[in-house]
Design a protein around this motif. Structure first.
Motif, PDB file in Angstrom:
ATOM      1  N   LYS B  89      -2.732  12.443 -30.249  1.00  0.00           N
ATOM      2  CA  LYS B  89      -1.480  13.172 -30.106  1.00  0.00           C
ATOM      3  C   LYS B  89      -0.344  12.169 -30.267  1.00  0.00           C
ATOM      4  O   LYS B  89      -0.469  11.016 -29.840  1.00  0.00           O
ATOM      5  N   VAL B  90       0.731  12.575 -30.886  1.00  0.00           N
ATOM      6  CA  VAL B  90       1.850  11.660 -31.092  1.00  0.00           C
ATOM      7  C   VAL B  90       2.492  11.330 -29.747  1.00  0.00           C
ATOM      8  O   VAL B  90       2.782  12.218 -28.952  1.00  0.00           O
ATOM      9  N   GLY B  91       2.667  10.038 -29.500  1.00  0.00           N
ATOM     10  CA  GLY B  91       3.288   9.592 -28.252  1.00  0.00           C
ATOM     11  C   GLY B  91       4.579   8.846 -28.515  1.00  0.00           C
ATOM     12  O   GLY B  91       4.975   8.668 -29.669  1.00  0.00           O
ATOM     13  N   VAL B 104      12.755   5.758 -38.065  1.00  0.00           N
ATOM     14  CA  VAL B 104      11.409   6.338 -37.911  1.00  0.00           C
ATOM     15  C   VAL B 104      11.199   6.796 -36.463  1.00  0.00           C
ATOM     16  O   VAL B 104      10.631   7.859 -36.215  1.00  0.00           O
ATOM     17  N   GLU B 105      11.712   6.029 -35.520  1.00  0.00           N
ATOM     18  CA  GLU B 105      11.600   6.422 -34.111  1.00  0.00           C
ATOM     19  C   GLU B 105      12.308   7.771 -33.894  1.00  0.00           C
ATOM     20  O   GLU B 105      11.779   8.676 -33.238  1.00  0.00           O
ATOM     21  N   THR B 106      13.490   7.900 -34.493  1.00  0.00           N
ATOM     22  CA  THR B 106      14.251   9.154 -34.350  1.00  0.00           C
ATOM     23  C   THR B 106      13.513  10.305 -35.027  1.00  0.00           C
ATOM     24  O   THR B 106      13.474  11.416 -34.511  1.00  0.00           O
ATOM     25  N   PHE B 107      12.920  10.010 -36.188  1.00  0.00           N
ATOM     26  CA  PHE B 107      12.154  11.045 -36.889  1.00  0.00           C
ATOM     27  C   PHE B 107      11.050  11.588 -35.975  1.00  0.00           C
ATOM     28  O   PHE B 107      10.875  12.795 -35.842  1.00  0.00           O
ATOM     29  N   PHE B 108      10.312  10.686 -35.354  1.00  0.00           N
ATOM     30  CA  PHE B 108       9.212  11.104 -34.469  1.00  0.00           C
ATOM     31  C   PHE B 108       9.741  11.934 -33.300  1.00  0.00           C
ATOM     32  O   PHE B 108       9.169  12.951 -32.927  1.00  0.00           O
ATOM     33  N   LYS B 109      10.851  11.470 -32.738  1.00  0.00           N
ATOM     34  CA  LYS B 109      11.416  12.121 -31.559  1.00  0.00           C
ATOM     35  C   LYS B 109      11.997  13.493 -31.907  1.00  0.00           C
ATOM     36  O   LYS B 109      11.821  14.458 -31.189  1.00  0.00           O
TER      37      LYS B 109
END
Lengths: 338, 149
Positions: B89-91, B104-109
């Motif tokens: 699961k994405v963490g 990329v961090e913002t994309f995930f969030k």
């Protein structure tokens, strides 16, 4: 903490000074979306009103027409267009930022306060009433005037265009020679395909030009950020002096000090913040719609031959772009920009 | 002593959940690889959600996603005998597996769903690919692709 300050400042700025003139959607068809400055996205609908920081994206069948009190903007398919603003000579000027695609501008009248038009490679000042701007996949721009005058500036050199004249600007270079052209002779797709082919035939050259342009934005964003910090400190000091004056000499003296000293510093602080954001967002646009798209094209083409020396050279320069962007532009961005 | 059957039941239940999840992850990598290997760019495009993450790039234009899938197929890219290496699961730290940057961090969030999963597959040639996938009851969505590396 730095990000929090930037976010708060950004919100204050949005509340205090929205885009001077709202942009009403008078027509929309096909695939067209808007990403608001606050970061969320939705489809474009007739009757919507857009302001500074909002980005409109049209798909292959999308078309949007905006009306801005005497100016009609026709946003053609496959276009990415953002409403921005910048401080120029003590005044807030609207900026129409075209990252990709093409737009036709038609003014009913010229007031001398027309927004600037910015692409990844140049800035155009409006003196004319009808003209089109094309932004290519490689960051280059083509400006064609139907009637009136337009001044196109890049890398410190300006070219004046009049009716039926056009000029092309490559990223990181001054405008080329102007030429005679009719707008209906220009097909965006074939013009853009030619740019893509040229870019793919020499990706190293294309990526170097992008890096050069990125460095220009970094230099300006950093300069305005330093100025903003300096002025913020000065503003704090002067506000403190004003409070002391209020306690010592009363309200009248404090108001006078505010009008004569503090207000000017406040305006300049706001202007430097605005211009830092302007250059940072221009860099983001270049990174997303020019550099990023070049990466996607090349990655796909070389996915089975990643060891190709030309591709490896491209990746090396590209990694310089990524690290310059991360180090020098990202600190000025907020999550809503992504 | 009375609790033992309950604990055993829980363990069995958890184990079966994990094995269901693994088989879903395997199904996802198999399906996506199959679409690539059989040249079905249109289906891949339809399955892809915007914005889409390609390595460190956030793709926001539909035509760029279509170009990516159709070009890799045109140049003959294949995912040979894909095997699921791991699925999770994405963490909050998963973004680093794609690229360590604020974008990329913002994309995930911002753009991934609560149930999105990070799947790593290995091909018969030893190459690895990372996929970001959300699999719900009726839809399978691709959010990201990294590799091969």
């Amino acid at each position: 903490m730095k990000k929090l300050i930037l976010t708060v400042s950004l919100l204050v700025l949005v509340l205090v000074c929205g885009f001077a003139v709202p942009n009403d959607v008078v027509y929309s068809e096909g695939d067209a979306t808007v990403k608001f400055q606050e970061g969320y996205m939705e489809d474009v609908y007739i009757g919507d009103v857009y302001d500074t920081g909002d980005t409109i994206t049209t798909g292959y069948d999308g078309f949007v027409e905006l009306d801005q009190e005497g100016l009609a903007l026709k946003i053609n398919p496959d276009t990415v267009f953002t409403l921005q603003e910048k401080e120029e000579k003590g005044e807030t000027t609207g900026v129409f930022s075209l990252a990709l695609g093409s737009i036709k501008f038609r003014y009913d009248r010229i007031t001398g306060k027309e927004p600037m038009i910015q692409t990844s490679s140049c800035v155009a000042g409006v003196r004319g009433t009808e003209f089109s701007v094309f932004a290519g996949a490689d960051g280059s721009a083509l400006i064609v005037v139907d009637s009136g005058q337009v001044e196109v500036e890049s890398e410190g050199r300006a070219v004046q265009l009049t009716t039926d004249e056009g000029v092309e600007v490559q990223p990181g270079e001054p405008p080329g020679e102007k030429f005679v052209v009719k707008l209906d002779e220009i097909q965006y797709k074939s013009w853009n395909d030619e740019k893509i082919n040229r870019m793919l035939s020499d990706p190293s050259d294309a990526v170097q030009n992008i890096l050069k342009r990125l460095n220009f934005y970094i230099e300006n964003a950093s300069e305005y950020h330093d100025l903003y910090n300096k002025l913020s400190e000065k503003l704090k000091t002067e506000r403190q002096k004003m409070v002391e004056l209020l306690n010592r000499e009363g309200e009248e003296a404090a108001k006078k000090y505010d009008a004569e000293v503090v207000a000017l510093i406040r305006d300049n602080t706001r202007a430097s913040f605005l211009n830092n954001r302007y250059y940072s967002l221009a860099a983001l646009s270049l990174r997303r719609y020019v550099a990023g798209r070049l990466y996607i094209l090349l990655k796909a083409q070389y996915i089975t031959k990643a060891n190709d020396s030309g591709y490896q050279h491209f990746l090396k320069v590209y990694s310089d772009i990524l690290s310059a962007f991360e180090t020098s532009i990202v600190p000025y961005l907020v999550e809503a920009d992504i | 002593m009375k609790k033992l059957p309950l604990i055993l039941l829980l363990v069995i239940l958890l184990a079966s959940c994990a094995s269901i999840q693994r088989s879903k992850d395997e199904g996802n990598i198999k399906r996506i690889s199959e679409l690539i290997n059989t040249g079905q760019a249109e289906k891949l495009t339809a399955m892809t959600e915007l914005p889409f993450l390609l390595d460190q790039e956030i793709i926001v234009l539909a035509k760029d996603v279509a170009t990516f899938w159709s070009t890799i197929i045109e140049v003959g890219f294949k995912v040979e005998e894909p095997a699921l290496e791991r699925g999770a699961k994405v963490g909050p730290e998963s973004y680093r597996e794609f690229y360590d940057s604020m974008e990329v961090e913002t994309f995930f969030k911002k753009y991934l769903k609560k149930q999105s999963r990070l799947l790593e597959l290995e091909t018969s040639t030893g190459q690895r690919i990372l996929l970001l996938v959300t699999d719900t009851l009726f839809t399978r969505t691709i959010h990201g692709f990294k590799g091969p590396y």
